[in-house]
Design a protein around this motif. Structure first.
Motif, PDB file in Angstrom:
ATOM      1  N   LYS A   1       0.833  -1.199   0.000  1.00  0.00           N
ATOM      2  CA  LYS A   1       0.000   0.000   0.000  1.00  0.00           C
ATOM      3  C   LYS A   1       0.864   1.244   0.000  1.00  0.00           C
ATOM      4  CE  LYS A   1      -3.607  -2.123   2.778  1.00  0.00           C
ATOM      5  NZ  LYS A   1      -4.359  -2.004   4.020  1.00  0.00           N
ATOM      6  N   ILE A   2       0.295   2.324  -0.508  1.00  0.00           N
ATOM      7  CA  ILE A   2       1.024   3.595  -0.528  1.00  0.00           C
ATOM      8  C   ILE A   2       1.390   4.032   0.896  1.00  0.00           C
ATOM      9  CG2 ILE A   2      -1.018   5.097  -0.497  1.00  0.00           C
ATOM     10  CD1 ILE A   2       0.502   6.857  -2.554  1.00  0.00           C
TER      11      ILE A   2
ATOM     12  N   ASP B   1      -1.349  30.382   4.907  1.00  0.00           N
ATOM     13  CA  ASP B   1      -1.940  29.991   3.637  1.00  0.00           C
ATOM     14  C   ASP B   1      -1.630  28.525   3.364  1.00  0.00           C
ATOM     15  OD1 ASP B   1      -2.891  32.601   3.014  1.00  0.00           O
ATOM     16  OD2 ASP B   1      -0.851  33.165   2.449  1.00  0.00           O
ATOM     17  N   TYR B   2      -2.693  27.720   3.283  1.00  0.00           N
ATOM     18  CA  TYR B   2      -2.529  26.326   2.891  1.00  0.00           C
ATOM     19  C   TYR B   2      -2.138  26.319   1.426  1.00  0.00           C
ATOM     20  CZ  TYR B   2      -3.686  21.584   1.545  1.00  0.00           C
ATOM     21  OH  TYR B   2      -3.634  20.309   1.052  1.00  0.00           O
ATOM     22  N   TRP B   3      -1.043  25.624   1.109  1.00  0.00           N
ATOM     23  CA  TRP B   3      -0.553  25.647  -0.259  1.00  0.00           C
ATOM     24  C   TRP B   3      -0.911  24.370  -1.004  1.00  0.00           C
ATOM     25  CZ3 TRP B   3       4.838  24.548  -2.370  1.00  0.00           C
ATOM     26  CH2 TRP B   3       4.955  25.060  -3.662  1.00  0.00           C
ATOM     27  N   GLU B   4      -0.508  23.218  -0.438  1.00  0.00           N
ATOM     28  CA  GLU B   4      -0.695  21.975  -1.169  1.00  0.00           C
ATOM     29  C   GLU B   4      -0.502  20.784  -0.238  1.00  0.00           C
ATOM     30  OE1 GLU B   4       0.751  20.364  -5.524  1.00  0.00           O
ATOM     31  OE2 GLU B   4       2.008  21.775  -4.475  1.00  0.00           O
ATOM     32  N   GLU B   5      -1.089  19.654  -0.619  1.00  0.00           N
ATOM     33  CA  GLU B   5      -0.796  18.409   0.088  1.00  0.00           C
ATOM     34  C   GLU B   5       0.327  17.704  -0.650  1.00  0.00           C
ATOM     35  OE1 GLU B   5      -4.058  15.341  -1.736  1.00  0.00           O
ATOM     36  OE2 GLU B   5      -4.647  16.511  -0.008  1.00  0.00           O
ATOM     37  N   ALA B   6       1.054  16.877   0.067  1.00  0.00           N
ATOM     38  CA  ALA B   6       2.189  16.180  -0.536  1.00  0.00           C
ATOM     39  C   ALA B   6       2.408  14.873   0.199  1.00  0.00           C
ATOM     40  CB  ALA B   6       3.443  17.051  -0.470  1.00  0.00           C
ATOM     41  N   LEU B   7       3.388  14.108  -0.283  1.00  0.00           N
ATOM     42  CA  LEU B   7       3.770  12.844   0.355  1.00  0.00           C
ATOM     43  C   LEU B   7       5.219  12.932   0.804  1.00  0.00           C
ATOM     44  CD1 LEU B   7       2.221  10.326  -2.180  1.00  0.00           C
ATOM     45  CD2 LEU B   7       1.332  10.938   0.072  1.00  0.00           C
ATOM     46  N   LEU B   8       5.498  12.375   1.981  1.00  0.00           N
ATOM     47  CA  LEU B   8       6.844  12.323   2.537  1.00  0.00           C
ATOM     48  C   LEU B   8       7.265  10.871   2.615  1.00  0.00           C
ATOM     49  CD1 LEU B   8       9.252  13.744   3.933  1.00  0.00           C
ATOM     50  CD2 LEU B   8       8.017  13.403   6.090  1.00  0.00           C
ATOM     51  N   LEU B   9       8.411  10.551   2.054  1.00  0.00           N
ATOM     52  CA  LEU B   9       8.923   9.194   2.071  1.00  0.00           C
ATOM     53  C   LEU B   9       9.236   8.772   3.504  1.00  0.00           C
ATOM     54  CD1 LEU B   9       9.913   6.718   0.446  1.00  0.00           C
ATOM     55  CD2 LEU B   9      12.151   7.821   0.357  1.00  0.00           C
ATOM     56  N   LYS B  10       8.702   7.645   3.921  1.00  0.00           N
ATOM     57  CA  LYS B  10       9.003   7.105   5.241  1.00  0.00           C
ATOM     58  C   LYS B  10      10.360   6.415   5.205  1.00  0.00           C
ATOM     59  CE  LYS B  10       4.230   6.162   6.595  1.00  0.00           C
ATOM     60  NZ  LYS B  10       3.277   5.092   6.960  1.00  0.00           N
ATOM     61  N   GLU B  11      11.057   6.457   6.307  1.00  0.00           N
ATOM     62  CA  GLU B  11      12.379   5.808   6.382  1.00  0.00           C
ATOM     63  C   GLU B  11      12.243   4.386   6.864  1.00  0.00           C
ATOM     64  OE1 GLU B  11      15.459   8.041   8.212  1.00  0.00           O
ATOM     65  OE2 GLU B  11      14.565   9.904   7.552  1.00  0.00           O
TER      66      GLU B  11
END
Length: 75
Positions: free
Chosen positions: A2-3, A65-75
């Motif tokens: 899963k993502i 100001d909310y700009w954008e959602e993103a994903l952070l790579l888990k270690e």
């Protein structure tokens, strides 16, 4: 697979705030603009609280100001 196994959701904000600045015994205010990354799902009040606690000498938070959602790579 899963993502969620490899990525964490985050939100990106642009914040503007005033900080106390002292130069040659004169005290004034300086505007600071920063782009910050925080865990997903925070309220504007929570973002303001984090900014005032984690940056030095914050007098006022002018904008969040909310700009954008993103994903952070888990270690």
């Amino acid at each position: 697979m899963k993502i969620e196994d490899f990525w964490a959701d985050i939100d990106i904000y642009h914040v503007s705030f005033e900080v106390k600045k002292e130069v040659d015994n004169l005290i004034g205010l300086r505007m600071v603009n920063k782009t910050i990354v925080l865990p997903s799902g925070m309220t504007e009040e929570e973002v303001i609280s984090i900014v005032t606690k984690r940056f030095s000498e914050v007098k006022t938070v002018q904008a969040v100001d909310y700009w954008e959602e993103a994903l952070l790579l888990k270690e």
